[in-house]
Design an enzyme around this catalytic site. Structure first.
Site, PDB file in Angstrom:
ATOM      1  N   HIS A  47      -6.057   8.619  -7.470  1.00 47.38           N
ATOM      2  CA  HIS A  47      -6.772   9.276  -8.580  1.00 47.38           C
ATOM      3  C   HIS A  47      -5.796   9.689  -9.671  1.00 47.38           C
ATOM      4  O   HIS A  47      -6.154   9.781 -10.841  1.00 47.38           O
ATOM      5  CB  HIS A  47      -7.507  10.537  -8.088  1.00 47.38           C
ATOM      6  CG  HIS A  47      -8.365  10.300  -6.887  1.00 47.38           C
ATOM      7  ND1 HIS A  47      -9.428   9.427  -6.911  1.00 47.38           N
ATOM      8  CD2 HIS A  47      -8.302  10.787  -5.621  1.00 47.38           C
ATOM      9  CE1 HIS A  47     -10.013   9.409  -5.709  1.00 47.38           C
ATOM     10  NE2 HIS A  47      -9.344  10.228  -4.907  1.00 47.38           N
ATOM     11  N   HIS A  69       0.057  17.374 -11.169  1.00 51.72           N
ATOM     12  CA  HIS A  69      -0.441  16.023 -11.420  1.00 51.72           C
ATOM     13  C   HIS A  69      -0.961  15.973 -12.852  1.00 51.72           C
ATOM     14  O   HIS A  69      -0.947  16.988 -13.550  1.00 51.72           O
ATOM     15  CB  HIS A  69      -1.576  15.677 -10.430  1.00 51.72           C
ATOM     16  CG  HIS A  69      -2.735  16.570 -10.596  1.00 51.72           C
ATOM     17  ND1 HIS A  69      -2.845  17.785  -9.929  1.00 51.72           N
ATOM     18  CD2 HIS A  69      -3.812  16.497 -11.417  1.00 51.72           C
ATOM     19  CE1 HIS A  69      -3.960  18.384 -10.308  1.00 51.72           C
ATOM     20  NE2 HIS A  69      -4.542  17.642 -11.225  1.00 51.72           N
ATOM     21  N   HIS A 109      -3.843  14.121 -15.906  1.00 49.05           N
ATOM     22  CA  HIS A 109      -5.059  13.373 -16.254  1.00 49.05           C
ATOM     23  C   HIS A 109      -4.778  12.764 -17.619  1.00 49.05           C
ATOM     24  O   HIS A 109      -4.173  13.430 -18.472  1.00 49.05           O
ATOM     25  CB  HIS A 109      -6.265  14.314 -16.347  1.00 49.05           C
ATOM     26  CG  HIS A 109      -6.526  15.070 -15.065  1.00 49.05           C
ATOM     27  ND1 HIS A 109      -7.452  14.669 -14.119  1.00 49.05           N
ATOM     28  CD2 HIS A 109      -5.970  16.212 -14.566  1.00 49.05           C
ATOM     29  CE1 HIS A 109      -7.459  15.522 -13.113  1.00 49.05           C
ATOM     30  NE2 HIS A 109      -6.567  16.466 -13.358  1.00 49.05           N
ATOM     31  N   GLU A 136      -8.676  16.983 -19.975  1.00 45.84           N
ATOM     32  CA  GLU A 136      -9.932  17.413 -19.335  1.00 45.84           C
ATOM     33  C   GLU A 136     -10.539  18.544 -20.159  1.00 45.84           C
ATOM     34  O   GLU A 136     -11.653  18.448 -20.635  1.00 45.84           O
ATOM     35  CB  GLU A 136      -9.657  17.850 -17.902  1.00 45.84           C
ATOM     36  CG  GLU A 136      -9.105  16.697 -17.060  1.00 45.84           C
ATOM     37  CD  GLU A 136      -9.564  16.742 -15.631  1.00 45.84           C
ATOM     38  OE1 GLU A 136      -9.181  17.679 -14.910  1.00 45.84           O
ATOM     39  OE2 GLU A 136     -10.332  15.853 -15.232  1.00 45.84           O
ATOM     40  N   HIS A 150      -1.670  19.461 -14.801  1.00 47.33           N
ATOM     41  CA  HIS A 150      -2.194  20.561 -13.980  1.00 47.33           C
ATOM     42  C   HIS A 150      -1.149  20.964 -12.946  1.00 47.33           C
ATOM     43  O   HIS A 150      -0.754  20.150 -12.102  1.00 47.33           O
ATOM     44  CB  HIS A 150      -3.475  20.128 -13.260  1.00 47.33           C
ATOM     45  CG  HIS A 150      -4.645  20.022 -14.170  1.00 47.33           C
ATOM     46  ND1 HIS A 150      -5.804  19.347 -13.832  1.00 47.33           N
ATOM     47  CD2 HIS A 150      -4.835  20.492 -15.427  1.00 47.33           C
ATOM     48  CE1 HIS A 150      -6.662  19.420 -14.831  1.00 47.33           C
ATOM     49  NE2 HIS A 150      -6.098  20.116 -15.820  1.00 47.33           N
ATOM     50  N   THR A 177     -11.481  19.955 -10.827  1.00 50.69           N
ATOM     51  CA  THR A 177     -12.130  19.004 -11.734  1.00 50.69           C
ATOM     52  C   THR A 177     -12.333  17.649 -11.050  1.00 50.69           C
ATOM     53  O   THR A 177     -12.725  16.677 -11.688  1.00 50.69           O
ATOM     54  CB  THR A 177     -11.283  18.784 -13.007  1.00 50.69           C
ATOM     55  OG1 THR A 177     -10.025  18.244 -12.587  1.00 50.69           O
ATOM     56  CG2 THR A 177     -11.087  20.081 -13.758  1.00 50.69           C
ATOM     57  N   THR A 178     -12.009  17.618  -9.743  1.00 47.22           N
ATOM     58  CA  THR A 178     -12.282  16.402  -8.975  1.00 47.22           C
ATOM     59  C   THR A 178     -12.995  16.834  -7.700  1.00 47.22           C
ATOM     60  O   THR A 178     -12.855  17.983  -7.276  1.00 47.22           O
ATOM     61  CB  THR A 178     -10.969  15.706  -8.541  1.00 47.22           C
ATOM     62  OG1 THR A 178     -10.233  16.641  -7.749  1.00 47.22           O
ATOM     63  CG2 THR A 178     -10.138  15.289  -9.734  1.00 47.22           C
TER      64      THR A 178
END
Ligand SMILES: Cc1ccn(O)c(=O)c1
Ligand SMILES: [Zn+2]
Length: 259
Positions: A64, A94, A96, A106, A119, A197-198
């Protein structure tokens, strides 16, 4: 199958509520931040990051995102202050990001996205014994969100390692990296109560979103897009990009602003 999820047409954010009904909950993340509607709270002190003795372990592609894990068996690297009642231990960070140059963050600010978002994930080891337990508790996690807009001098340490984790499931050593070098100079922030958020989208996160973006170059962002969602053994190569969830409804929550 099962709790398999992704960012594609059929398994992406709009489908997550099938296996994770909390996706339609009352404190979901990310959100669109409206600075003028954020309540300035003079009681909100500064964010304090004690990362000097942090111990990074590895960098991995989890299918992801790309994740750097830290040793979290003691309070060697914690975040505290701001909206937090006690220190939270750094567990991993990690990213996004988007597709070619377009949006990818995000959280958004007045409808505006950044190219990417970092994040830094921390957990409340004062109240909970394990990260897993904290991850599903309302005050279990604190995630520091940092927008990334254009060249960052330290980011090359991450982007130079990305080729080693091209495929889902790959992990390589990544020691001696202090994420403090990724942070912007000022840590003025917005804070609100939200969620992962996942999936599993637990409503367990005190979000601290730093106002000042860090600068990364399009070239550096391009290196993140050399990663793929799929495993080396699979025949298709699905480029890892657009691994972000769109903003969710505020549902009456207040966003507070530090000075
Ligand atoms: C714990 C966790 C897992 C995934 N993401 O995206 C987060 O921001 C935090
Ligand atoms: Zn995240």
């Amino acid at each position: 199958t099962g709790n398999q999820w992704g960012y594609g047409k059929d398994d992406g954010p709009s489908a997550w509520n099938k296996n994770y009904p909390v996706a339609d909950g009352d404190r979901q993340s990310p959100i669109d931040i409206l600075p003028h509607q954020a309540r300035h709270d003079p009681n909100l002190g500064p964010i304090v990051l004690n990362y000097d003795r942090c111990t990074s372990i590895n960098i991995a592609n989890n299918g992801h995102s790309v994740v750097v894990e830290f040793e979290d068996s003691d309070d060697r690297s914690v975040i505290q202050g701001g909206p937090l009642d006690n220190p939270y231990r750094l567990k991993q960070f990690h990213f996004h990001w988007g597709g070619k140059g377009c949006h990818g963050s995000e959280h958004t600010v007045e409808g505006n996205s950044y190219a990417s978002e970092l994040h830094l994930v921390h957990w409340n080891a004062v109240k909970f014994k394990t990260f897993g337990e904290a991850a599903s508790a309302p005050d279990g996690l604190a995630v520091l969100g940092i927008f990334r807009s254009d060249e960052h001098r330290w980011l090359h340490m991450i982007t130079d390692a990305l080729y080693t984790v091209k495929f889902k499931g790959s992990v390589t050593d990544f020691k001696g990296f202090n994420p403090k070098c990724l942070l912007p100079s000022s840590l003025h922030y917005w804070t609100y109560l939200g969620s992962l958020t996942t999936p599993p989208l637990h409503e367990s996160v005190t979000w601290i979103v730093v106002k000042e973006p860090m600068i990364v170059s399009e070239k550096q962002l391009g290196k993140f897009r050399t990663l793929v969602f799929t495993g080396e053994e699979e025949d298709e190569r699905t480029r890892m990009e657009n691994n972000f969830r769109p903003p969710q409804l505020l549902k009456g929550r207040t966003v507070r602003s530090s000075n």
